[in-house]
Design an enzyme around this catalytic site. Structure first.
Site, PDB file in Angstrom:
ATOM      1  N   GLU A  30      -2.056  -0.344  -7.646  1.00 43.49           N
ATOM      2  CA  GLU A  30      -2.898  -0.266  -6.402  1.00 43.49           C
ATOM      3  C   GLU A  30      -2.473   0.617  -5.217  1.00 43.49           C
ATOM      4  O   GLU A  30      -1.195   0.674  -4.608  1.00 43.49           O
ATOM      5  CB  GLU A  30      -3.004  -1.835  -5.862  1.00 43.49           C
ATOM      6  CG  GLU A  30      -4.331  -2.604  -5.553  1.00 43.49           C
ATOM      7  CD  GLU A  30      -5.096  -2.553  -6.798  1.00 43.49           C
ATOM      8  OE1 GLU A  30      -6.025  -1.733  -6.904  1.00 43.49           O
ATOM      9  OE2 GLU A  30      -4.992  -3.526  -7.524  1.00 43.49           O
ATOM     10  N   THR A  32      -2.053   3.402  -5.593  1.00 38.80           N
ATOM     11  CA  THR A  32      -1.215   4.950  -6.072  1.00 38.80           C
ATOM     12  C   THR A  32      -2.147   5.733  -6.420  1.00 38.80           C
ATOM     13  O   THR A  32      -1.798   7.109  -6.510  1.00 38.80           O
ATOM     14  CB  THR A  32      -0.589   4.330  -7.470  1.00 38.80           C
ATOM     15  OG1 THR A  32      -1.569   3.549  -8.185  1.00 38.80           O
ATOM     16  CG2 THR A  32       0.602   3.437  -7.053  1.00 38.80           C
ATOM     17  N   GLY A 125     -14.300  -6.460  -4.523  1.00 39.87           N
ATOM     18  CA  GLY A 125     -13.125  -5.664  -5.044  1.00 39.87           C
ATOM     19  C   GLY A 125     -13.392  -5.286  -6.421  1.00 39.87           C
ATOM     20  O   GLY A 125     -12.313  -4.936  -7.094  1.00 39.87           O
ATOM     21  N   LEU A 126     -14.440  -5.492  -6.874  1.00 37.17           N
ATOM     22  CA  LEU A 126     -14.881  -5.066  -8.044  1.00 37.17           C
ATOM     23  C   LEU A 126     -15.747  -3.567  -8.287  1.00 37.17           C
ATOM     24  O   LEU A 126     -16.348  -3.529  -9.556  1.00 37.17           O
ATOM     25  CB  LEU A 126     -15.524  -6.277  -9.037  1.00 37.17           C
ATOM     26  CG  LEU A 126     -14.771  -7.567  -9.035  1.00 37.17           C
ATOM     27  CD1 LEU A 126     -15.592  -8.584  -9.640  1.00 37.17           C
ATOM     28  CD2 LEU A 126     -13.280  -7.295  -9.668  1.00 37.17           C
ATOM     29  N   ASP A 173     -11.529   3.989  -9.078  1.00 38.56           N
ATOM     30  CA  ASP A 173     -12.725   3.296  -9.439  1.00 38.56           C
ATOM     31  C   ASP A 173     -13.904   4.210 -10.270  1.00 38.56           C
ATOM     32  O   ASP A 173     -14.462   3.710 -11.107  1.00 38.56           O
ATOM     33  CB  ASP A 173     -13.448   2.802  -8.067  1.00 38.56           C
ATOM     34  CG  ASP A 173     -12.378   2.021  -7.301  1.00 38.56           C
ATOM     35  OD1 ASP A 173     -11.272   1.471  -7.997  1.00 38.56           O
ATOM     36  OD2 ASP A 173     -12.724   1.764  -6.325  1.00 38.56           O
TER      37      ASP A 173
HETATM   38  C1  GLA Z   1     -10.145   0.903  -3.563  1.00 40.46           C
HETATM   39  C2  GLA Z   1     -10.279   2.485  -3.567  1.00 40.46           C
HETATM   40  C3  GLA Z   1      -9.389   2.879  -4.742  1.00 40.46           C
HETATM   41  C4  GLA Z   1      -8.181   2.462  -4.773  1.00 40.46           C
HETATM   42  C5  GLA Z   1      -8.029   0.903  -4.616  1.00 40.46           C
HETATM   43  C6  GLA Z   1      -6.636   0.554  -4.316  1.00 40.46           C
HETATM   44  O1  GLA Z   1     -10.702   0.306  -4.720  1.00 40.46           O
HETATM   45  O2  GLA Z   1     -11.628   2.759  -3.861  1.00 40.46           O
HETATM   46  O3  GLA Z   1      -9.527   4.311  -4.892  1.00 40.46           O
HETATM   47  O4  GLA Z   1      -7.436   3.103  -3.789  1.00 40.46           O
HETATM   48  O5  GLA Z   1      -8.830   0.522  -3.311  1.00 40.46           O
HETATM   49  O6  GLA Z   1      -5.810   0.882  -5.242  1.00 40.46           O
END
Ligand code: GLA
Length: 383
Positions: A30, A32, A125-126, A173
């Site tokens: 996360e 990263t 967060g999905l 993502d």
């Molecule tokens: C969000 C961002 C991703 C990533 C995550 C954390 O989902 O869209 O690019 O940085 O947070 O890991």
């Protein structure tokens, strides 16, 4: 698939095709991605569908189940409308059209109607946004004859998110949504964009991934996400390296010497999280999914204590899932709200779900959404 039916119902003209892309859960790794490090997300079964019709003019018209009104922009005005901002949900599909046109000089942009419907919960967060981007990018890539590959389409989605919507996110993502493989996670090196599917084998091992969507809202275009990113850039600059990816656990003693306490803890999260991703991949390859629980839980502790992106609801979800028999649990995604995931024996899912609901009620928190997700296929053309 219900999203396809819902999108079809919004389209007035005959369709030329249907494309869809999934949301994602991040197993580990996360914050990263924008540090050019490692991530291990998987695409989920919930998808966003884009149904497309051709037009005779040069207008892109987007409709969706997110809002009542359609939004129309002519190709001639697209650059100016994106620069002006304020497009709300339409910034995602129109941002993709804008970024795809710029990335594919050989494409033939033309007017289209695009109808969108989504099964991916928004704000959980999905990556509901990456699902929209993946579906629209895949659709326009075909309809406009752009000929881009999946990695290039992931980049288009990220450009839309960064430059049209204004959220300074990494590429995890979009890559997860484009490249997902059923029953596997996508191991991604965010520096080279090289990927490898890593078999998960959850079902075979009698395990499930339980999601606790806290319904605590987060927005990555403001506040904490951007601030964390800046702390990471400060840390890399202090070491004179391009990105924190270039540091390892051997650099931690020196980091403690040269960085202020907050920056040090931000940097420590990134360095140790990169190592945990590598360790998780190695454990999955060698021993399978029963071996990764402690790594997931250690990742949560690092996000809670060092990166400080958790919230009480996420901590409670993690603690309750662990007490109910989860092998490991962690918040997933950008943080400040959204969802936690727990790796748990399938037969414990009902009791863990009850325990989470009871714990949230006892703490006076809003009732969460609790459901399981399945590692699934990435973006594709459906019809
Ligand atoms: C969000 C961002 C991703 C990533 C995550 C954390 O989902 O869209 O690019 O940085 O947070 O890991």
């Amino acid at each position: 698939m219900t999203a396809v039916d819902d999108a079809r119902a919004l389209l007035a003209a005959p369709e030329v095709g249907v494309w869809s892309a999934p949301g994602r859960a991040n197993l580990i790794g996360e914050h990263t991605d924008y540090n050019e490090g490692f991530v291990l997300p998987f695409a989920i079964a919930q998808r966003t569908a884009a149904v497309v019709a051709l037009r005779d003019d040069d207008v892109i018209r987007v409709r969706s189940t997110f809002a009542d009104d359609a939004v129309e922009v002519s190709l001639a005005d697209l650059d100016a409308r994106i620069a002006a901002g304020g497009l709300d949900w339409a910034g995602y599909p129109l941002g993709v059209a804008w970024a795809l046109r710029a990335a594919a000089p050989d494409a033939t942009p033309r007017g289209v109607d695009i109808a969108l419907a989504s099964e991916v919960p928004v704000g959980a967060g999905l990556s509901s946004s990456a699902a929209i981007e993946g579906a629209v990018a895949s659709a326009l890539n075909d309809v406009w004859g752009a000929g881009l590959d999946k990695v290039a389409l992931a980049r288009v989605g990220r450009t839309a998110e960064n430059d049209a919507v204004g959220a300074p996110t990494g590429i995890m993502d979009q890559m997860a949504s484009m490249l997902g493989v059923a029953d596997a996670a996508t191991f991604l090196d965010c520096r080279t964009l090289e990927t490898r599917p890593v078999a998960l084998g959850f079902a075979e091992a009698g395990l499930a991934i339980l999601v606790v969507d806290t319904l605590v809202e987060h927005a990555h275009s403001s506040g904490g996400y951007r601030e964390r990113r800046e702390a990471c850039e400060r840390g890399a600059a202090a070491f004179g390296v391009p990105a924190l990816r270039d540091l390892t656990v051997d650099d931690l003693p020196r980091a403690a010497e040269i960085l202020d306490d907050v920056t040090f803890r931000r940097v420590r999260h990134i360095i140790t999280e990169n190592q945990r991703v590598l360790d998780t991949v190695a454990a999955l390859d060698a021993e399978g999914p029963t071996a990764i629980g402690d790594l997931l839980t250690a990742s949560h502790a690092s996000m809670r204590d060092d990166f400080e992106i958790s919230v009480p609801e996420l901590d409670l979800a993690v603690e309750t899932a662990l007490a109910a028999g989860a092998l490991g649990a962690r918040m997933t995604g950008g943080g400040f709200g959204g969802a936690a995931i727990a790796l748990i024996p399938t037969e414990l899912v009902p009791a863990a779900t009850d325990a989470v609901h009871a714990a949230f009620a006892a703490s006076g928190f809003r009732a969460p959404n609790v459901f399981t997700v399945t590692p699934s296929e990435g973006a594709r053309r459906d019809a």
